[in-house]
Structure formats: C-alpha cells, structure tokens
Design a protein around this motif. Structure first.
Motif, PDB file in Angstrom:
ATOM      1  N   LEU A 177       0.605  -1.045   0.053  1.00  0.00           N
ATOM      2  CA  LEU A 177      -0.270   0.085   0.332  1.00  0.00           C
ATOM      3  C   LEU A 177       0.884   1.238   0.097  1.00  0.00           C
ATOM      4  O   LEU A 177       0.626   2.324  -0.742  1.00  0.00           O
ATOM      5  CB  LEU A 177      -1.196   0.060   1.290  1.00  0.00           C
ATOM      6  N   PHE A 178       1.796   1.152   0.700  1.00  0.00           N
ATOM      7  CA  PHE A 178       2.913   2.476   0.946  1.00  0.00           C
ATOM      8  C   PHE A 178       3.790   3.092  -0.102  1.00  0.00           C
ATOM      9  O   PHE A 178       3.615   4.041  -0.846  1.00  0.00           O
ATOM     10  CB  PHE A 178       3.516   2.592   1.919  1.00  0.00           C
ATOM     11  N   ARG A 179       3.557   2.027  -1.020  1.00  0.00           N
ATOM     12  CA  ARG A 179       4.610   1.697  -2.485  1.00  0.00           C
ATOM     13  C   ARG A 179       3.489   2.337  -3.312  1.00  0.00           C
ATOM     14  O   ARG A 179       4.173   2.920  -4.091  1.00  0.00           O
ATOM     15  CB  ARG A 179       5.584   0.293  -2.407  1.00  0.00           C
ATOM     16  N   ALA A 180       2.715   1.597  -4.020  1.00  0.00           N
ATOM     17  CA  ALA A 180       1.202   2.342  -4.321  1.00  0.00           C
ATOM     18  C   ALA A 180       1.099   3.584  -4.291  1.00  0.00           C
ATOM     19  O   ALA A 180       1.075   4.298  -5.178  1.00  0.00           O
ATOM     20  CB  ALA A 180       0.029   1.091  -4.336  1.00  0.00           C
ATOM     21  N   ARG A 181       1.436   3.865  -2.833  1.00  0.00           N
ATOM     22  CA  ARG A 181       0.597   5.310  -2.645  1.00  0.00           C
ATOM     23  C   ARG A 181       1.280   6.336  -2.613  1.00  0.00           C
ATOM     24  O   ARG A 181       1.471   7.484  -2.615  1.00  0.00           O
ATOM     25  CB  ARG A 181       0.241   5.760  -1.150  1.00  0.00           C
ATOM     26  N   SER A 182       2.510   5.996  -2.608  1.00  0.00           N
ATOM     27  CA  SER A 182       3.926   7.639  -2.691  1.00  0.00           C
ATOM     28  C   SER A 182       4.875   7.250  -4.055  1.00  0.00           C
ATOM     29  O   SER A 182       5.154   7.900  -4.241  1.00  0.00           O
ATOM     30  CB  SER A 182       4.764   6.258  -1.593  1.00  0.00           C
ATOM     31  N   ALA A 183       4.234   6.569  -4.957  1.00  0.00           N
ATOM     32  CA  ALA A 183       4.440   6.360  -6.339  1.00  0.00           C
ATOM     33  C   ALA A 183       3.987   7.970  -7.029  1.00  0.00           C
ATOM     34  O   ALA A 183       3.088   8.119  -6.784  1.00  0.00           O
ATOM     35  CB  ALA A 183       3.687   5.282  -7.465  1.00  0.00           C
ATOM     36  N   ARG A 184       4.465   8.133  -7.644  1.00  0.00           N
ATOM     37  CA  ARG A 184       4.701   9.972  -8.422  1.00  0.00           C
ATOM     38  C   ARG A 184       4.997   9.311  -9.816  1.00  0.00           C
ATOM     39  O   ARG A 184       5.437  10.354 -10.742  1.00  0.00           O
ATOM     40  CB  ARG A 184       4.917  10.588  -7.253  1.00  0.00           C
ATOM     41  N   PRO A 185       3.413   8.745 -10.625  1.00  0.00           N
ATOM     42  CA  PRO A 185       3.830   8.761 -11.700  1.00  0.00           C
ATOM     43  C   PRO A 185       4.141  10.169 -12.599  1.00  0.00           C
ATOM     44  O   PRO A 185       4.191  10.239 -14.093  1.00  0.00           O
ATOM     45  CB  PRO A 185       2.540   8.134 -12.201  1.00  0.00           C
ATOM     46  N   TRP A 186       2.978  11.466 -12.081  1.00  0.00           N
ATOM     47  CA  TRP A 186       2.980  12.457 -13.028  1.00  0.00           C
ATOM     48  C   TRP A 186       4.521  12.850 -12.428  1.00  0.00           C
ATOM     49  O   TRP A 186       4.593  14.291 -13.605  1.00  0.00           O
ATOM     50  CB  TRP A 186       1.781  13.850 -11.846  1.00  0.00           C
ATOM     51  N   ALA A 308       8.712  17.580  -5.720  1.00  0.00           N
ATOM     52  CA  ALA A 308       7.593  16.818  -6.289  1.00  0.00           C
ATOM     53  C   ALA A 308       6.414  16.701  -6.020  1.00  0.00           C
ATOM     54  O   ALA A 308       4.928  16.900  -7.088  1.00  0.00           O
ATOM     55  CB  ALA A 308       8.482  15.137  -6.156  1.00  0.00           C
ATOM     56  N   GLU A 309       5.543  16.795  -4.621  1.00  0.00           N
ATOM     57  CA  GLU A 309       4.328  16.754  -5.187  1.00  0.00           C
ATOM     58  C   GLU A 309       3.680  17.711  -4.788  1.00  0.00           C
ATOM     59  O   GLU A 309       1.802  18.113  -5.650  1.00  0.00           O
ATOM     60  CB  GLU A 309       3.723  15.944  -3.184  1.00  0.00           C
ATOM     61  N   ALA A 310       4.417  18.863  -4.981  1.00  0.00           N
ATOM     62  CA  ALA A 310       3.833  20.828  -5.722  1.00  0.00           C
ATOM     63  C   ALA A 310       3.771  20.641  -7.079  1.00  0.00           C
ATOM     64  O   ALA A 310       3.226  21.043  -8.083  1.00  0.00           O
ATOM     65  CB  ALA A 310       5.151  21.276  -5.253  1.00  0.00           C
ATOM     66  N   SER A 311       4.624  19.097  -7.804  1.00  0.00           N
ATOM     67  CA  SER A 311       4.102  19.155  -9.207  1.00  0.00           C
ATOM     68  C   SER A 311       3.651  18.220  -9.774  1.00  0.00           C
ATOM     69  O   SER A 311       3.539  18.416 -11.039  1.00  0.00           O
ATOM     70  CB  SER A 311       5.420  18.564  -9.916  1.00  0.00           C
ATOM     71  N   ARG A 312       2.239  17.951  -9.494  1.00  0.00           N
ATOM     72  CA  ARG A 312       1.249  16.900  -8.974  1.00  0.00           C
ATOM     73  C   ARG A 312       1.022  17.737 -10.406  1.00  0.00           C
ATOM     74  O   ARG A 312       0.411  16.761 -11.338  1.00  0.00           O
ATOM     75  CB  ARG A 312       0.421  16.559  -8.113  1.00  0.00           C
ATOM     76  N   VAL A 313       0.149  18.333 -10.305  1.00  0.00           N
ATOM     77  CA  VAL A 313      -0.758  18.844 -11.560  1.00  0.00           C
ATOM     78  C   VAL A 313      -0.480  19.583 -12.820  1.00  0.00           C
ATOM     79  O   VAL A 313      -0.555  19.249 -13.919  1.00  0.00           O
ATOM     80  CB  VAL A 313      -1.732  20.533 -10.992  1.00  0.00           C
ATOM     81  N   ILE A 314       1.210  19.622 -12.076  1.00  0.00           N
ATOM     82  CA  ILE A 314       1.625  20.386 -13.673  1.00  0.00           C
ATOM     83  C   ILE A 314       1.884  19.526 -13.897  1.00  0.00           C
ATOM     84  O   ILE A 314       2.656  19.313 -15.584  1.00  0.00           O
ATOM     85  CB  ILE A 314       2.660  21.966 -13.525  1.00  0.00           C
ATOM     86  N   GLY A 315       2.584  18.085 -13.499  1.00  0.00           N
ATOM     87  CA  GLY A 315       3.247  17.010 -13.996  1.00  0.00           C
ATOM     88  C   GLY A 315       1.557  16.696 -15.169  1.00  0.00           C
ATOM     89  O   GLY A 315       1.875  15.969 -16.558  1.00  0.00           O
ATOM     90  N   HIS A 316       0.587  16.282 -14.188  1.00  0.00           N
ATOM     91  CA  HIS A 316      -0.636  16.225 -15.060  1.00  0.00           C
ATOM     92  C   HIS A 316      -1.086  16.952 -16.088  1.00  0.00           C
ATOM     93  O   HIS A 316      -1.660  16.430 -17.145  1.00  0.00           O
ATOM     94  CB  HIS A 316      -2.292  16.487 -14.565  1.00  0.00           C
TER      95      HIS A 316
END
Length: 574
Positions: A177-186, A308-316
């Motif tokens: 679960l941690f691996r899946a949720r911490s993945a950052r595909p964006w 990395a988290e701050a880039s979520r939307v710009i990655g999308h």
C-alpha cells in the motif's frame, strides 16, 4: 492496575493477526504479516474492545462529558525494537468514523513524540467504511518514552470522533500500500501518442487561460480535504463555502460527495479534485474541443518544499497538453509571501523543474524568443520595494541555463508609476500583463471592463520592446469567499457581453495575444469552464444567466479566432 494489564494482553490478541516467527539471536527476521502492536490503555488514552460488523476492534472510551480521547498508546514487540534506526512502516486498519485526521507520534532519537510526516489513507471523513492507513517512521528509537511506557501512539481528532482501530502492525519494509500510494507517476514524461496542434515556439498570437488546479476533496490522492471549495477542510456546508459557482459535473469520471448538498432534483451533489489526472484530462479535452490554445499553470509559493508533490498538477498538465496538442507554461503567484522568502523559493523550484523534470525540454512547454516562458505575478508597489522587483527580474533574466522569457503580472496602472525603481522594473519585463480584473467603467448603471488605457499601454510596451498581454475576464463575484451578502461583489457577465466587449477592443487595437482570467477560478467567479445553471439548493451561487454550461468556452474559442482575424462573430452567432 490489573484491569489495564488484562486489557493489554487481550488487545494484543485482538490486534495481532499472526505471531512473529522465531529469529536467530541478535537479528530481526522479516515478518510477512508485520509485527502486531500491543495496546496500552490508560492515562489519556483509555480504551475498550468492541465488535462491530463482525470485526473485533479497540476504541477510545468516552469521558463523563461525552468526549473521546485523542490518543491510543501502543507498545512495539521486543523483537521489533531492533528495527529502530532506519525507516519502518506502520499500517493501521480502522473504521472511518471521522471527520478529522489520523496521525501517529513515535519515539525518535532525543524525542518521545515525533509526528510521522508522511502517510496515506489518514484523512477520516465519517464515511463509516473500513479503511487502511500507512505511515513512514524514518528514524524510530523505540524505548518506551511515552505515557504508560508506550513506544508510539495513534492520534485522532478526539471530541465526538473516536479512534476505532481494527489492526496496527509494524513492517521493516514499505508495504504494498505504501509503495502504491507513494508512487508519483506525474513526474514521468508522457509516453503516449503526441499532438502538436498549437505552435509552442512563440507566445505571439496565443490566447491562454490561467489554470488554478488547486481544488481538493476528501478521498482524493492528496488527502488534504476540502481545499478551495470550503474554508473548513473537514467539511463543506453553506456556511463554509468559498466558491461562487458550481461546476457542471456531468462529464467528470471521478466525483466526490459534497456533504449534504443536493441538486434541485434531490440528487446528491458532487465536486471534483484537481489532484486526479482524469480531471485535468477532461479540462484539456475541452480546450481542444473549443479551440483554446493552452494555459498558464498557477503556482503559489507555499508548499514548494516537497517539489515533487508540488508538481502533481503541472505533471498532469504536461501529459494532457501532449495528448491534446495544447501548450502550457508556469506562473508563480507571489501573493502572501515576502520577496526575501519568495525569490529563493521560486528559483529553487524553477531549477527543480528544469533539472529534474526537464520541463523546458517538453515539446509542449511554451517558448518565446528561443527561451522558455515563465510568468511571475504580484508586482504591486504596495507589496514590496522597486529594488526587490528589479532583483526578481534580474534573477530570471540572467543569462544561462535558467534564463526565461519573463512575463510580469501586476497592477494595471503600471505605466503611470512615479517611483524610479518601480518605473524601471515595469519596463524591464519581456512581456507585461497588467491585472485588470475588477477595473471597471460604469456608465448608465452598466458595468464594463475598463479598457480605455490599453492603447497607451500597448504603445509604451512597444517602446520598451515588451509584448503586451491584456487580461480579459468574463465577470466576477466572491461573496461566499468574503462572507458578504449575495450580490455585493457581483460584476455581471451580462450573458457574455461583458467578456466579448474586451475581445473586440483587443481586436480593434491589433492585439492578437491575450490572457483569459481564468479557466477554473470558481472562488472569484471568473471561471470559463463548464458550470451548472442548476447548482445545489440552500446556498448562494452565481450562474450563467440561462446560457448553456459551455457558453464561455465557446466565447473564448470564438474570441481567439477574432484576434487572429479568422472570425468576426456577431452577437447572435457567438
């Protein structure tokens, strides 16, 4: 005392779904099912066993005022204590009887109650569902340093919300679960079929929208709750609303129940989250369908520590732009951050985007004069000094790897500024974007956007070798955000006339480049995307004067054609 000891043994059996296998002395053998923790009831964490839905669990005990404790204390098995010194992972199965956050505080070096900063599944919404949370404890030093000799404690909201824990187990390695949720595909480059419909080599001739992308909902991947929909992240209700318009939710793949709000037909109302790639994909599909060139992605300066988290939307956005052939660029918004803090944050994040995400190498990232476009908004003379304005400009125009074509956004009366440093700064941008939202000309009781200064602005921009980027907006209202009476702040859209008059003025002046404020800004009632004319009952909302939900997408597309000389749409054909 004996009562609490019996509870500890009993609860250990309840929470332990297996017994750790025997390991050699001095070693810790990995346990597939984790190390079960033992509850230590008492002190400020009294607990009882319950059995609901056929699931045995432990839950905090109410005090004589009817309030539940915020804490439940646990001891780590002796063999698991050797896991200290490196990251370990705590996985908790619980019943969501929220609302409120679920957290963990643990023994760390020199500290008895360090909070786990990183975790998933920890925002409770009161859904009644059974859920799983997982936390990373990067530097544990389990030594019984908490109340009752505990090594860690689970932390809930307390008050009327109990902690209802089915299982708590410690793992030496990241759980699935941690691996899946911490993945950052964006963060990954787009790998699908690409389109290049819109020329990304120049800003000239483009009509671009501001894109906030800041909306969140309980249950979305960020677990931040109701962000930008409500002033209370834990709930949404008429008195907590911060938005003025309700989106048309017909086409959204992922939707989140909006509390007790219901549409006029009685059906439960829903909202979207910008954290979902499906949301950004839909918005870019609309841009493609209605002929909108692309967006400036807005980025405030708080929360950039986790780049990395701050880039979520710009990655999308990057992936959606590649798929639909749109263009995009970044815009920093300095609001609320002093320049001595803001400039280093902007520089560090821009370097991250350039070096790590390779954002400026993306074919859909907008360029102008051979350099990547970057906008910085917030150049107002009452916010900081002209000297600071020039330092910010120097930083982004300095030759080298991080040099940009700089778009400066700020006060609409820039041209008449008398302060020498500010006057110089306003003429040093590559592109100037005076913010005109709310700047009005009122004649005969009718509100129109003030555009009579555009011609002089355009001439002054040309004299200083700057591209002029006027701001065009459809209307305005922020009564819910400001807690004012309905209608207090309204700038009526007048069925689209308010918007269209600005396009025709730009066309008359020979302007072919514009910024539309905004694509998705429902907080201030300037959104051009699809909003419903049948919002939920029981609260104040602004609608589109009976026009269809896509009316302003259509007008923006037509306005783009008008500025390019490709259309002259009379009012009845807009």
């Amino acid at each position: 005392m004996m009562r609490w000891l019996r509870w500890g043994v009993l609860v250990s059996l309840i929470l332990g779904l297996g017994v750790a296998s025997r390991a050699a002395p001095g070693t810790v053998e990995p346990v597939e099912n984790g190390f079960p923790l033992t509850l230590l009831p008492g002190a400020d964490g009294p607990a009882e066993t319950v059995n609901e839905d056929g699931k045995p669990a432990v839950r905090g005990v109410k005090d004589d005022k009817g309030n539940y404790p915020a804490y439940l204390y646990f001891r780590v098995p002796d063999r698991a204590r050797r896991l200290g010194g490196g990251p370990v992972y705590l996985q908790v199965d619980y019943k969501d009887v929220g609302p409120g956050p679920l957290g963990v505080q643990y023994n760390a070096a020199g500290e008895g109650y360090r909070s786990a900063a990183r975790g998933y599944g920890r925002l409770m919404t009161g859904s009644g569902a059974y859920r799983t949370a997982v936390f990373e404890l990067p530097d544990p030093a389990f030594r019984g340093a908490q109340n009752l000799g505990a090594d860690l404690r689970l932390v809930g909201p307390g008050g009327k919300t109990p902690l209802h824990i089915v299982s708590a187990r410690l793992y030496a390695r990241p759980t699935p679960l941690f691996r899946a949720r911490s993945a950052r595909p964006w963060l990954l480059p787009y790998a699908g079929p690409r389109r290049n419909d819109v020329d990304a080599s120049t800003l000239k001739g483009k009509v671009l929208c501001g894109y906030q992308g800041w909306f969140h909902a309980p249950g979305d991947p960020t677990e931040r709750g109701w962000v930008h929909w409500s002033r209370d992240s834990g709930r949404i209700a008429p008195e907590t609303l911060t938005v003025e318009m309700w989106p048309d939710m017909t086409e959204y793949k992922r939707q989140y129940p909006a509390g007790a709000f219901r549409y006029p037909d009685g059906k439960p109302a829903t909202l979207f989250s910008s954290a979902d790639p499906e949301t950004v994909d839909l918005h870019f599909d609309w841009m493609d369908r209605y002929g909108i060139d692309g967006v400036f992605v807005q980025r405030f300066l708080g929360g950039l520590e986790d780049a990395a988290e701050a880039s979520r939307v710009i990655g999308h956005v990057r992936q959606a732009a590649a798929r639909t052939g749109r263009v995009f660029a970044l815009e920093f918004d300095m609001s609320g951050t002093p320049p001595e803090q803001g400039l280093p944050r902007m520089q560090a994040y821009w370097r991250y985007l350039v070096d790590e995400l390779k954002i400026t190498e993306d074919p859909r990232y907008l360029k102008h004069d051979g350099r990547p476009v970057l906008a910085v908004w917030g150049f107002y003379t009452d916010r900081f000094s002209g000297a600071w304005a020039n330092r910010i400009i120097d930083a982004f125009k300095a030759p080298g790897k991080y040099q940009v074509t700089l778009v400066g956004g700020g006060q609409w009366h820039w041209r008449t500024e008398r302060d020498p440093e500010w006057a110089r700064a306003f003429r040093r941008f590559d592109v100037i974007k005076p913010w005109s939202v709310g700047n009005l000309d009122v004649r005969g009781g009718v509100k129109r956007a003030q555009t009579n200064y555009w011609a002089d602005d355009l001439a002054e921009a040309k004299r200083n070798n700057m591209l002029y980027l006027p701001v065009i907006y459809p209307g305005f209202s922020w009564d819910n955000l400001q807690k004012t009476a309905p209608g207090t702040s309204l700038i009526s859209r007048r069925g689209g006339d308010f918007f269209w008059e600005q396009f025709t003025t730009a066309q008359r002046l020979g302007i072919d480049t514009a910024f539309v404020a905004m694509f998705d800004e429902v907080d201030e009632g300037t959104a051009i995307f699809k909003v419903t004319h049948t919002p939920p009952t029981g609260a104040h909302f602004v609608t589109l004067d009976g026009k269809p939900s896509d009316w302003y997408l259509r007008l923006t597309g037509k306005g783009t054609q008008l500025l390019r000389g490709a259309a002259k749409a009379p009012p009845n054909e807009r």
